[in-house]
Design an enzyme around this catalytic site. Structure first.
Site, PDB file in Angstrom:
ATOM      1  N   GLU A 105       0.888  -1.165   0.000  1.00  0.00           N
ATOM      2  CA  GLU A 105       0.000   0.000   0.000  1.00  0.00           C
ATOM      3  C   GLU A 105       0.920   1.208   0.000  1.00  0.00           C
ATOM      4  OE1 GLU A 105      -1.735   3.134   0.606  1.00  0.00           O
ATOM      5  OE2 GLU A 105      -1.822   2.540   2.717  1.00  0.00           O
ATOM      6  N   CYS A 160      -1.621   9.372   2.492  1.00  0.00           N
ATOM      7  CA  CYS A 160      -1.328   8.733   1.208  1.00  0.00           C
ATOM      8  C   CYS A 160      -2.431   8.989   0.187  1.00  0.00           C
ATOM      9  CB  CYS A 160      -1.104   7.231   1.390  1.00  0.00           C
ATOM     10  SG  CYS A 160      -2.468   6.392   2.215  1.00  0.00           S
ATOM     11  N   GLU A 220       4.885  13.836  -4.654  1.00  0.00           N
ATOM     12  CA  GLU A 220       4.128  13.614  -3.418  1.00  0.00           C
ATOM     13  C   GLU A 220       4.903  14.272  -2.281  1.00  0.00           C
ATOM     14  OE1 GLU A 220       1.856  10.037  -1.004  1.00  0.00           O
ATOM     15  OE2 GLU A 220       3.782   9.597  -1.940  1.00  0.00           O
TER      16      GLU A 220
END
Length: 492
Positions: free
Chosen positions: A253, A287, A384
């Site tokens: 993940e 996230c 990110e």
């Protein structure tokens, strides 16, 4: 002088410092000062934790425990988490800088994850197969996959632990939980609740440490059967390479650059709140942060104005205060990454509508920032940053919006704001993302699977199917004939 708290490792039901005596300090992001120390695992500590997990799988205290009894232990753990949510939340806030309002609430809510998997524990079933051969009774059984290594990051520790530990324990596995060496205190504190719940020694060990001494020997250990990893893509590549040594089943993940699409018929207040939640909630340290806002050109200026108005009443400050909306970032490195990325965005023609710089105060504080992007090449649409930075770009048509949304190697979260139900279904089905929120954002539940596409990883956490990922299927054939087995050289 007040003595700083010191956290030990929890291995095989015992608390101890690491075998090599390595100790690290953890910093309070709100002050920039060290507030606690913690023991780091050495390779021999990793061996000890894995050996305990392997041993207990063959120990009657865990091996022969009924599935219903395992569920009751998980119910007890859920109760303890809820009872201690405020204390765990305060430790997590002090260690990571996340708002207490979120850490305490989230800690309490993850009790529902353990309760959900407690209920599933005695519903893990096999099947009798309608086999195509006479005189054969054939059935399947779900057995624990074995020793699980669960690796969680610092940014949502209780939640991301629950999505791994809950189904693994419900399935009857043993687990070595590796907390991030950045802000590990809440996980080591959580180990006390595991101990108190009554799980047999060795079922769950909680350790932390650096890559060389802990993470690498852990993920390549020959006795590991499954690795559940949450973190960044680069670290995930190392995990996958290491798993080639033990052929452990692996789920990943990872991160994202999630798009939020706002169409011309969207409710402006709802869309503004969705973008604020997706970018400034948890100080952007999520996230699934909706860090690429795609807004129809006809409402772009009005939506920006609405966001600016709402942000005037947003308070940045002490994460322990109930009046704070945005706290510090966990590490100084995140602030530096954001500064570098914002400068590249300015050089690329982007406009900073508000924010754009660190706050002049102790700690890792970054001003919430809105970047208006003239094109898709702006750096903030690619990196990110894990911080409170919202990037907005206009679009003209539905097809263009979908194309921009899908022009990324990531595919974790996505959002759609529209009053057109047909469009909501049409667009959400075409977005390449594992999650799509429509007219809302950043909602989770133990009932709903969570995971991504492409470089956002593979596998799913939470939901009914997740518990099956921690099992292996055994098929048993029983001859019901009263005659002895025939020709041994002919396959039945």
């Amino acid at each position: 002088m007040e003595q700083k708290p010191h956290y030990q490792l929890f291995i095989d039901g015992q608390w101890s410092d690491g075998a090599d005596g390595q100790v690290m300090a953890t910093q309070n992001p709100a002050t920039g000062q060290d507030w606690a120390t913690f023991a780091c695992a050495a390779p021999s500590d990793v061996d000890r934790a894995i050996a305990a997990g392997r041993r207990v799988l063959n120990d009657p205290t865990w091996r022969d425990m009924t599935q219903t009894q395992r569920g009751k232990l998980l119910y007890r753990l859920a109760e303890l988490i809820e009872e201690n949510a405020q204390r765990i939340g305060q430790i997590e806030t002090t260690d990571s800088g996340k708002l207490l309002a979120e850490t305490a609430t989230q800690s309490a809510y993850v009790g529902d994850y353990y309760r959900y998997y407690a209920g599933l524990a005695d519903k893990i079933e096999g099947a009798v197969l309608p086999i195509d051969k006479p005189d054969m009774h054939v059935f399947t059984k779900r057995e624990p996959i074995g020793v699980v290594v669960a690796i969680v990051p610092w940014n949502a520790q209780m939640f991301l632990t629950a999505t791994k530990l809950g189904p693994a324990l419900a399935a009857g596995c043993s687990v070595v939980l590796k907390a991030s060496e950045i802000a590990p205190a809440p996980m080591l504190e959580f180990a006390r609740l595991i101990e108190q719940a009554g799980f047999p020694p060795g079922v769950v060990s909680v350790i932390t440490g650096d890559a060389e001494n802990c993470a690498i020997p852990l993920t390549r250990h020959p006795d590991v059967d499954r690795i559940a990893f949450t973190g960044g893509p680069e670290t995930a590549r190392h995990v996958v390479r290491n798993s080639a040594e033990n052929f452990a089943v692996t789920s990943l993940e990872l991160g994202g650059k999630s798009p939020i699409l706002v169409f011309e018929d969207a409710d402006l207040d709802g869309a503004a709140n969705g973008l604020i939640a997706g970018n400034f909630g948890a100080s952007g340290q999520s996230c699934v942060a909706g860090s690429r806002g795609l807004v129809h050109r006809s409402i772009f200026d009005a939506l920006v104005q609405r966001i600016e108005e709402k942000m005037q009443s947003v308070a940045v400050g002490d994460p322990l205060s109930a009046d704070t909306h945005i706290g510090p970032l966990c590490t100084a490195a995140q602030v530096q990454t954001i500064e570098t990325t914002l400068q590249a965005a300015r050089d690329g023609g982007a406009t900073i509508r508000f924010g754009g710089a660190p706050l002049n105060r102790p700690g890792n504080y970054m001003a919430p920032t809105l970047v208006e992007c003239p094109n898709t090449d702006v750096e903030t649409l690619k990196v990110e940053m894990f911080g409170p930075v919202m990037s907005l770009i206009p679009f003209d048509t539905e097809e263009e919006a979908i194309a921009i949304a899908n022009s990324t190697p990531f595919g974790l979260g996505s959002g759609v704001f529209t009053e057109n139900v047909a469009r909501a279904h049409r667009v959400s089905s075409r977005l390449k993302a594992g999650i799509c929120w429509v007219n809302t954002y950043r909602a989770v539940s133990p009932i709903a699977p969570f995971g991504g596409y492409d470089q956002s990883g593979y596998g799913r956490e939470a939901g009914l199917e997740a518990v099956l990922d921690y099992t292996r299927t055994k098929t048993t054939w029983i001859s019901t004939s009263d005659k002895p087995m025939a020709n041994p050289f002919v396959m039945r």
